[in-house]
Design a protein around this motif. Structure first.
Motif, PDB file in Angstrom:
ATOM      1  N   SER A  37      72.255  63.568  46.177  1.00 20.77           N
ATOM      2  CA  SER A  37      71.490  62.344  46.419  1.00 20.77           C
ATOM      3  C   SER A  37      71.608  61.375  45.249  1.00 20.77           C
ATOM      4  O   SER A  37      71.840  60.170  45.432  1.00 20.77           O
ATOM      5  N   GLY A  40      75.022  59.797  45.140  1.00 15.80           N
ATOM      6  CA  GLY A  40      75.149  58.748  46.153  1.00 15.80           C
ATOM      7  C   GLY A  40      74.552  57.434  45.682  1.00 15.80           C
ATOM      8  O   GLY A  40      75.096  56.358  45.957  1.00 15.80           O
ATOM      9  N   ARG A  43      76.984  55.878  43.215  1.00 16.34           N
ATOM     10  CA  ARG A  43      78.136  55.297  43.932  1.00 16.34           C
ATOM     11  C   ARG A  43      77.754  53.952  44.559  1.00 16.34           C
ATOM     12  O   ARG A  43      78.552  53.006  44.565  1.00 16.34           O
ATOM     13  N   ARG A  76      66.082  56.117  45.044  1.00 14.58           N
ATOM     14  CA  ARG A  76      67.320  55.616  44.438  1.00 14.58           C
ATOM     15  C   ARG A  76      67.073  55.089  43.016  1.00 14.58           C
ATOM     16  O   ARG A  76      67.923  55.237  42.134  1.00 14.58           O
TER      17      ARG A  76
END
Length: 292
Positions: A37, A40, A43, A76
């Motif tokens: 996670s 990601g 990225r 995030r």
């Protein structure tokens, strides 16, 4: 104060930084799912920006707020803050300006109840049915998760040898030790099970190929048994039993500082979530209290 000096991040540097970041997270004993996670999120940042600057980090946060719900945004942001910490610790010469910087999370309305944790009744039902149906493997998966507070990534590291000691230790790169205690009664029961399987050593939870079972396999199989036994599948997942351990611990021994140590939390604030009752628990408590 040094002036911020950003540099363009090539595809090669991106890949190298990501691989080093993943190794950094592994050394902190984060689960494979969490590492995936966080990777990601990094990225996604690199797809949006070609250099790591305070301005671009703020732009990244704004973009997240425009496209995702607050829970996803904060997830995030948490990942990027780990990446910022990684960069400032491992490459201070180039990223000194990030040392004290962190992206702020977004505020979200908190529920006064938590309904995604399996109840004691359903936990006992699940154990009882698994045992009765001869599904000893899954009975012990559930029992170890709820009786130790282990993360699923930690569960799959338990070995027969640990049952004799009553605990097992996890080591981080910085030398920090997290000890997970295994209750005596559970160890005795598990050793009898190992005896029936003629297993004297090695990892406790193996798949059909004799390899440690995957965390994804555990997650999906628990959902299967929840449906089979008429239990709400939304409450049956590996981390739910970690919550169950914490809530049961606090119900019997109200020491949140000790619980934080047992759970491997760096801050008691992280542990406070386990003080939140489910709506069912709130209703039951209210029915008992309100007599006027």
């Amino acid at each position: 104060m040094k002036k911020e000096q950003t540099k363009k991040i090539t595809a090669e540097i991106k890949q190298e930084s990501l691989e080093q970041f993943q190794e950094y997270l592994k050394n902190k004993n984060l689960s494979p799912n969490t590492i995936a996670s966080y990777s990601g999120s990094v990225r996604l940042f690199f797809r949006m920006h070609q250099d790591i600057s305070l301005k671009n980090l703020k732009r990244y946060r704004s973009a997240l707020m425009s496209h995702y719900k607050s829970a996803t945004v904060n997830q995030r942001i948490h990942a990027i803050n780990h990446f910022i910490q990684f960069l400032s610790e491992t490459d201070e010469e180039n990223f000194f300006y990030l040392k004290e910087y962190r992206l702020l999370s977004v505020k979200k309305q908190q529920k006064s109840f938590q309904d995604t944790t399996i109840s004691n009744e359903d936990y006992e039902l699940l154990k009882r049915r698994l045992k009765a149906d001869g599904n000893d493997f899954w009975y012990f998966v559930v029992h170890f998760l709820a009786a130790t507070g282990a993360r699923v990534s930690e569960l799959v590291q338990i070995k027969v040898e640990h049952l004799h000691h009553g605990y097992f230790d996890l080591y981080s790169k910085g030398g920090k030790i997290r000890r997970i205690y295994l209750p005596d009664s559970l160890c005795e029961e598990a050793l009898i099970w190992c005896g029936r399987r003629e297993q004297k050593s090695g990892f406790l939870f193996l798949n059909r190929r004799g390899q440690p079972i995957s965390t994804r396999g555990i997650h999906s199989q628990l959902k299967y048994y929840a449906l089979q036994y008429g239990i709400d599948p939304e409450t049956v997942y590996p981390h739910s039993f970690r919550h169950r351990f914490a809530k049961n611990f606090l119900a019997r021994f109200n020491d949140i500082a000790l619980l934080a140590d047992l759970m491997g939390h760096n801050s008691i604030e992280t542990t406070r979530i386990y003080l939140t009752r489910t709506s069912r628990e709130q209703r039951k408590l209210l029915d008992e209290i309100v007599t006027w």
